[in-house]
Design an enzyme around this catalytic site. Structure first.
Site, short mmCIF file in Angstrom:
data_model
loop_
_atom_site.label_atom_id
_atom_site.label_comp_id
_atom_site.label_asym_id
_atom_site.label_seq_id
_atom_site.Cartn_x
_atom_site.Cartn_y
_atom_site.Cartn_z
N ASP A 8 0.87 -1.18 0.00
CA ASP A 8 0.00 0.00 0.00
C ASP A 8 0.90 1.23 0.00
O ASP A 8 1.84 1.31 0.80
CB ASP A 8 -0.89 0.02 1.24
CG ASP A 8 -1.95 -1.08 1.23
OD1 ASP A 8 -2.06 -1.78 0.21
OD2 ASP A 8 -2.64 -1.24 2.25
N ASP A 129 -15.08 -4.53 -0.80
CA ASP A 129 -14.61 -4.17 0.54
C ASP A 129 -15.82 -3.88 1.40
O ASP A 129 -16.63 -3.01 1.06
CB ASP A 129 -13.72 -2.93 0.48
CG ASP A 129 -12.60 -3.06 -0.55
OD1 ASP A 129 -12.08 -4.19 -0.70
OD2 ASP A 129 -12.28 -2.06 -1.20
#
Length: 241
Positions: A8, A129
């Protein structure tokens, strides 16, 4: 089962968040290219990469470094985070990304998703998500009204091939993954499911593989040493695309 070590990125650094909370950020490296190369050296074939800045505002501030990661590591890189237009999709594909992940755009604009799946096929994946059963958008900062399973049913009808499914409540805690959820999803849907969030031990990896899942994302557990990437790849036989 395919393993996707994860990076990330915020401001050019490799970071991890807890439950997607930008205020709970740990910087693990200021050199994500070196991190990606270390994954390749351990035997990885794939890389799951998220531009966390892009996820919030739909921009591509880390496009250059993502291109460097692809060039230097030789990994097959999938990218998510703020991809909400065909122009952005094309930017990433032109930089060498093998698959882009749509999130907010897939929830808010199903017609756009249909068009992109029709045009780019399996190079389009969707990030599912969710938190409290609802699909999250905008870098997990907002919850939609769409339930996880309703959303997946729509994706299957549209023709989406691959979904990356993240239980936000498990993400970054090193407390195990949602095995029951992935088992239920694999029984309900005829899509390639990638498990994400809370994969903490080699036992988690082994149990996901036993379910016959397409893939699993390894995040914080790699950075803390809870999972040795080479051992995990050996466990899953490092199958290639």
């Amino acid at each position: 089962m395919k393993l996707f070590p994860a990076i990330d990125i915020i401001e050019g650094c490799a970071v991890r968040l807890v439950k997607g909370d930008y205020a709970q950020k740990t910087v693990y490296s200021t050199n994500p290219v070196a991190v990606a190369k270390s994954f390749a050296e351990a035997g990885a074939t794939y890389l799951h990469l998220v531009d966390l800045e892009g996820a919030k505002d739909g921009s591509t501030p880390n496009l250059k470094i993502i291109g460097e990661i692809i060039k230097e590591s030789g990994l097959l890189v999938e990218v998510g985070g703020g991809i909400r237009s065909e122009k952005t999709i094309q930017k990433y594909l032109d930089s060498g990304v093998f698959r882009v992940i749509l999130g907010t755009a897939a929830v808010n604009n199903p017609e756009f998703l249909k068009e992109m799946v029709l045009k780019y096929g399996e190079r389009i994946a969707v990030g599912v998500d969710f938190k409290d059963g609802k699909v999250a958008v905008k870098g997990w900062t907002e919850l939609s009204e769409e339930s996880c399973f309703e959303f997946c049913e729509k994706l299957e009808k549209i023709g989406v091939k691959t979904i990356i499914c993240t239980d936000i409540s498990k993400d970054g805690l090193l407390a195990g993954t949602n095995l029951a959820l992935y088992k239920e999803m694999s029984g309900k849907f005829n899509m390639d499911i990638v498990a994400s969030g809370g994969v903490t031990t080699l036992e988690d990896v082994a149990r996901l593989q036993k379910m016959g899942l397409y893939g699993a994302i390894l995040g914080k557990a790699l950075y803390t040493g809870n999972i040795d990437l080479k051992q995990a790849i050996d466990l899953t036989k490092g199958e290639r695309l």
